[in-house]
Design a protein around this motif. Sequence first.
Motif, short mmCIF file in Angstrom:
data_model
loop_
_atom_site.label_atom_id
_atom_site.label_comp_id
_atom_site.label_asym_id
_atom_site.label_seq_id
_atom_site.Cartn_x
_atom_site.Cartn_y
_atom_site.Cartn_z
N SER A 20 45.34 44.65 44.33
CA SER A 20 44.57 43.40 44.41
C SER A 20 44.62 42.95 45.86
O SER A 20 45.70 42.93 46.47
CB SER A 20 45.20 42.36 43.48
OG SER A 20 44.99 41.05 43.96
N THR A 21 43.48 42.59 46.41
CA THR A 21 43.49 42.12 47.81
C THR A 21 44.31 40.83 47.93
O THR A 21 44.95 40.59 48.96
CB THR A 21 42.06 41.90 48.34
OG1 THR A 21 41.38 41.00 47.47
CG2 THR A 21 41.29 43.22 48.43
N ASN A 22 44.30 40.00 46.88
CA ASN A 22 45.13 38.80 46.92
C ASN A 22 46.61 39.17 47.02
O ASN A 22 47.38 38.57 47.77
CB ASN A 22 44.91 37.94 45.67
CG ASN A 22 43.89 36.84 45.90
OD1 ASN A 22 42.92 37.04 46.63
ND2 ASN A 22 44.09 35.69 45.28
N GLN A 44 39.52 47.65 43.60
CA GLN A 44 40.84 47.14 43.23
C GLN A 44 41.22 47.74 41.88
O GLN A 44 40.37 47.86 40.98
CB GLN A 44 40.81 45.62 43.08
CG GLN A 44 40.42 44.86 44.34
CD GLN A 44 40.48 43.34 44.13
OE1 GLN A 44 41.29 42.66 44.71
NE2 GLN A 44 39.61 42.83 43.28
N GLY A 47 42.51 43.97 40.01
CA GLY A 47 41.86 42.74 40.48
C GLY A 47 42.10 41.63 39.47
O GLY A 47 42.06 41.86 38.27
N ARG A 48 42.35 40.45 39.96
CA ARG A 48 42.61 39.37 39.00
C ARG A 48 41.71 38.16 39.26
O ARG A 48 41.28 37.90 40.38
CB ARG A 48 44.08 38.97 39.00
CG ARG A 48 44.69 38.68 40.33
CD ARG A 48 46.18 38.37 40.14
NE ARG A 48 46.73 37.82 41.35
CZ ARG A 48 47.66 38.45 42.08
NH1 ARG A 48 48.12 39.61 41.71
NH2 ARG A 48 48.11 37.87 43.16
N GLY A 49 41.46 37.46 38.15
CA GLY A 49 40.63 36.27 38.21
C GLY A 49 41.45 35.04 37.87
O GLY A 49 42.68 35.10 37.80
N ARG A 50 40.77 33.92 37.68
CA ARG A 50 41.47 32.68 37.35
C ARG A 50 42.05 32.76 35.94
O ARG A 50 41.60 33.54 35.12
CB ARG A 50 40.50 31.50 37.44
CG ARG A 50 40.04 31.21 38.87
CD ARG A 50 38.88 30.23 38.89
NE ARG A 50 39.24 28.97 38.28
CZ ARG A 50 38.56 28.38 37.30
NH1 ARG A 50 37.46 28.94 36.82
NH2 ARG A 50 38.96 27.24 36.80
N TRP A 55 39.75 41.04 36.88
CA TRP A 55 38.46 41.03 37.60
C TRP A 55 38.08 42.49 37.84
O TRP A 55 38.71 43.18 38.64
CB TRP A 55 38.63 40.28 38.92
CG TRP A 55 37.36 40.09 39.70
CD1 TRP A 55 36.93 40.82 40.76
CD2 TRP A 55 36.36 39.06 39.51
NE1 TRP A 55 35.73 40.34 41.23
CE2 TRP A 55 35.36 39.25 40.48
CE3 TRP A 55 36.22 38.01 38.60
CZ2 TRP A 55 34.24 38.42 40.57
CZ3 TRP A 55 35.10 37.19 38.70
CH2 TRP A 55 34.13 37.40 39.67
N LYS A 116 26.72 34.12 37.03
CA LYS A 116 27.81 34.11 38.01
C LYS A 116 27.70 35.33 38.93
O LYS A 116 27.70 36.47 38.47
CB LYS A 116 29.14 34.11 37.27
CG LYS A 116 30.36 34.14 38.17
CD LYS A 116 31.61 33.78 37.38
CE LYS A 116 32.88 34.04 38.17
NZ LYS A 116 34.08 33.50 37.54
N GLY A 119 33.25 34.82 42.23
CA GLY A 119 34.37 34.01 41.76
C GLY A 119 35.40 33.92 42.87
O GLY A 119 35.48 34.79 43.75
N ILE A 139 38.06 36.25 47.24
CA ILE A 139 36.65 36.12 46.86
C ILE A 139 36.15 37.45 46.31
O ILE A 139 36.33 38.50 46.94
CB ILE A 139 35.79 35.71 48.08
CG1 ILE A 139 36.27 34.36 48.63
CG2 ILE A 139 34.30 35.64 47.70
CD1 ILE A 139 35.57 33.91 49.89
C1 BTN Z 1 37.41 34.14 38.97
O1 BTN Z 1 38.09 34.26 37.95
O2 BTN Z 1 36.24 33.75 38.93
C2 BTN Z 1 38.02 34.46 40.31
C3 BTN Z 1 37.83 35.90 40.66
C4 BTN Z 1 38.42 36.27 42.01
C5 BTN Z 1 38.32 37.76 42.28
C6 BTN Z 1 38.73 38.10 43.68
S1 BTN Z 1 38.30 39.76 44.12
C7 BTN Z 1 39.23 39.62 45.57
C8 BTN Z 1 40.50 38.88 45.21
N1 BTN Z 1 41.50 39.80 44.69
C9 BTN Z 1 41.79 39.57 43.42
O3 BTN Z 1 42.60 40.21 42.73
N2 BTN Z 1 41.06 38.55 42.97
C10 BTN Z 1 40.22 37.99 44.00
#
Ligand code: BTN
Length: 263
Positions: A20-22, A44, A47-50, A55, A116, A119, A139
């Motif tokens: 995940s870039t975060n 990723q 990747g994770r979201g809220r 993600w 959408k 995110g 992002i």
């Molecule tokens: C959402 O749930 O709408 C937020 C999504 C955010 C996704 C981005 S992709 C780059 C960064 N790395 C992650 O793991 N999540 C965010």
Amino acid sequence: MVLATTQSAFCIVELDSIDSTNEEAKRRGLQGAPEGLVIWAHRQTKGRGRHGRSWSSPRGNLYVSFLLRPNCPVAQALQIGFVASLAVAAIVGDVLPETRGVRCKWPNDVLVNGRKVAGILLESASDPRGGVAWLVLGIGLNVAWRPEDVAGAYSATALAHEGLAATDLRPILERLCRHLEDGLAEWESAGFGAVRSRWLKSAYALDDRITVRLADGTVTGRFVGLDASGAMLVSDERGTIRVVCAGDVFPPDHQSDPLPVKA
Ligand code: BTN
């Protein structure tokens, strides 16, 4: 790994693949990386979201995280999410042939024609004095690939589905850096009031009836504005204002039951 700089104050680290870039920006932030580090990955694996959601992150879309160290309390720093959604809305407006349908959906999503396209995930830690130790602004922007619709969630789109012909990610990221830098400068010099006014001008469903799904229920009413911190103000039928700090916004008639399983 390729190191590159944009014309902005950001320093971009380009990776082929990462969990995940975060997470990577956070790891480097904890090791002392300076503000302005940008982690960009082409895919990723986690990747994770809220709200703990995942993600989907195949090649073709933009996955990027900015390491920031704003000099303010953590609660105030979360206003950067509004700065970021305006920056994303601006590049979407720049690159799409038809820009009327770009909207910011509270708290930090960007919609094109009601779907959408991006995110934003903010993660942070406070220092012992209540300031920000590190803040990661992640992002995800759907450029070439559109995730399939998920039951109960917002329909998604991608820039390519909305008319973008050139899906080269680097120029999009460089534009994003410039818009973000301008927005952060505005937030620092003019305060959240200026950001909030701009955000409200492109807000999705302002003055409309909406439902906000909270962790422990829902609130339905008219979306009447944002308070000074960025919380959503929702007026019920008696005119009582509810202050909503976290949740997902939907039209009141949104389908929230699981879709039937296809045979
Ligand atoms: C959402 O749930 O709408 C937020 C999504 C955010 C996704 C981005 S992709 C780059 C960064 N790395 C992650 O793991 N999540 C965010």
